[in-house]
Design an enzyme around this catalytic site. Structure first.
Site, PDB file in Angstrom:
ATOM      1  CD  GLU A 257     -26.760   9.640 -10.936  1.00 33.06           C
ATOM      2  OE1 GLU A 257     -27.025  10.599 -11.587  1.00 33.06           O
ATOM      3  OE2 GLU A 257     -26.257   9.109  -9.757  1.00 33.06           O
TER       4      GLU A 257
ATOM      5  CD  GLU B  91     -26.270  16.469 -10.635  1.00 32.35           C
ATOM      6  OE1 GLU B  91     -26.419  16.478  -9.181  1.00 32.35           O
ATOM      7  OE2 GLU B  91     -25.984  15.770 -11.348  1.00 32.35           O
TER       8      GLU B  91
END
Ligand code: SAH
EC number: 2.1.1.321
Length: 350
Positions: free
Chosen positions: A144, A153
């Protein structure tokens, strides 16, 4: 060991990474971060759990041991889900030391010490082999690593590396696939966040208007995303100029390429107007069938009664470099450019 911490640059608004010393007080950092918000995201958690259970079952049905690689384990949640689902062993990788330390305690407390090994490293530093961090490559890849922009990210380089060095060919991935959607809109309100319009000020001798030089007014600014809760945007504040279209998808079960690239779609405006803004969001399919879907679609696209409020994933507003008049039915091309970590958009006439 020094650790990178994210900070918003007050001048440019861009996120930057600062190195912090070992004695830096990370408690504040963790408090400000979104771990708690992720843990409260019931919709996300339920779907991850369903996806993980399905992946473990598929591997077991093939008569294989289920070896899980959980990149960015945070609190250890997804590894504990995998262990509960019957996985034989989980490698839980976490680069952020205070979180890795927390994960060790949480895993221990929940009785998963024999099934989950927490490794405090960046995934690209993880070694595989008899003396390595992992005994063998994993056959289930759980992560995730997504932000509102999906790739901000560093999910793409992390997946690229993991497929090369850490997981088996033909591995199961949870999520299996991510898809990015876009919609072209006109919005005076949103456009004003990116443009310098004349400023009205009350002076002693009446109202004055400050007008900025045209170079400033026409400056496209930095092409960076503005992430907001689009569900809080009243429908009267923008005009939809196109249908929702799929910009691109990523299959996480296959090798991923992170190198800069672009995607192009043809749009047929449903209305004439000034194209200013690209609204964008994504969804993830937790399994190959697409039956377990977690979506960030805003209310006018998908009105669900069980709406999940979340701050860790919102929706994206991208400003086009210049406003572009478009005519209903007259085709235009929308290009999404991306590097490893960010996206920006261009619009061209067909
Ligand atoms: N898996 C947890 C936490 C997700 S947040 C959950 O779903 O609740 C993402 C975490 O991944 C953060 O803790 C971040 O520090 C870590 N991370 C991101 N990229 C990483 C990488 N390449 N290697 C190791 N950790 C990573």
């Amino acid at each position: 060991m020094k650790t990178f911490c994210g900070r918003a640059n007050p001048t440019t608004g861009a996120m930057e990474w600062l190195e912090e010393d070992e004695d830096y007080d990370y408690h504040q950092e963790i408090a400000r971060s979104r771990y708690a918000d992720m843990l409260h995201d019931k919709d996300r958690n339920m779907k991850y759990y369903q996806g993980i259970r399905a992946a473990v079952s598929r591997v077991k049905e093939r008569g294989e041991k289920a070896i899980v690689l959980d990149i960015g384990t945070g609190t250890g949640l997804l590894s504990m889900m995998a262990a509960s689902a019957g996985a034989d062993f989980c490698y839980a990788i976490e680069v952020f030391k205070p979180m890795a330390n927390a994960a060790v305690k949480i895993v221990e407390k929940n009785g998963f010490r024999d099934k989950i090994k927490v490794i405090n490293k960046h995934s690209t530093e993880v070694t595989v082999g008899p003396d390595g961090d992992m005994q063998c490559r994993a056959n289930i890849l759980v992560t995730e690593l997504f932000d509102t922009e999906l790739i901000g990210e560093g999910a793409l380089p992390t997946y690229e590396h993991a497929h090369k060095y850490l997981v088996q060919e033909g591995c199961e991935a949870v999520p299996h696939r991510a898809t990015v959607y876009v919609q072209l809109v006109e919005s005076k309100r949103m456009w004003s966040w990116n443009k310098l319009f004349p400023v009205h000020v009350e002076a002693e001798d009446g109202e004055k208007i400050i007008v900025s030089p045209s170079e400033m007014e026409n400056c496209p600014g930095v092409p960076s995303v503005c992430d907001i809760q689009l569900n809080q945007m009243p429908s009267g504040d923008f005009t939809v100029l196109s249908d929702v279209v799929t910009m691109f998808s990523v299959d996480f079960s296959k090798p991923v390429r992170s190198a800069s690239t672009y995607y192009r779609v043809q749009l047929e405006p449903v209305k004439s107007g000034k194209a200013q803004i690209v609204l964008s969001w994504w969804d993830i399919d937790m399994d190959p069938s697409g039956m377990i879907n977690c979506t960030m679609a805003p209310y006018w696209v998908k009105s669900t009664s069980a709406f999940q409020w979340r701050d860790h994933w919102m929706q994206c507003v991208y400003f086009l470099p210049n406003e572009e008049p478009v005519l209903q039915g007259e085709k235009v091309y929308l290009t999404a450019c991306r590097d490893e970590y960010s996206m920006w958009y261009k619009l061209q006439k067909a």
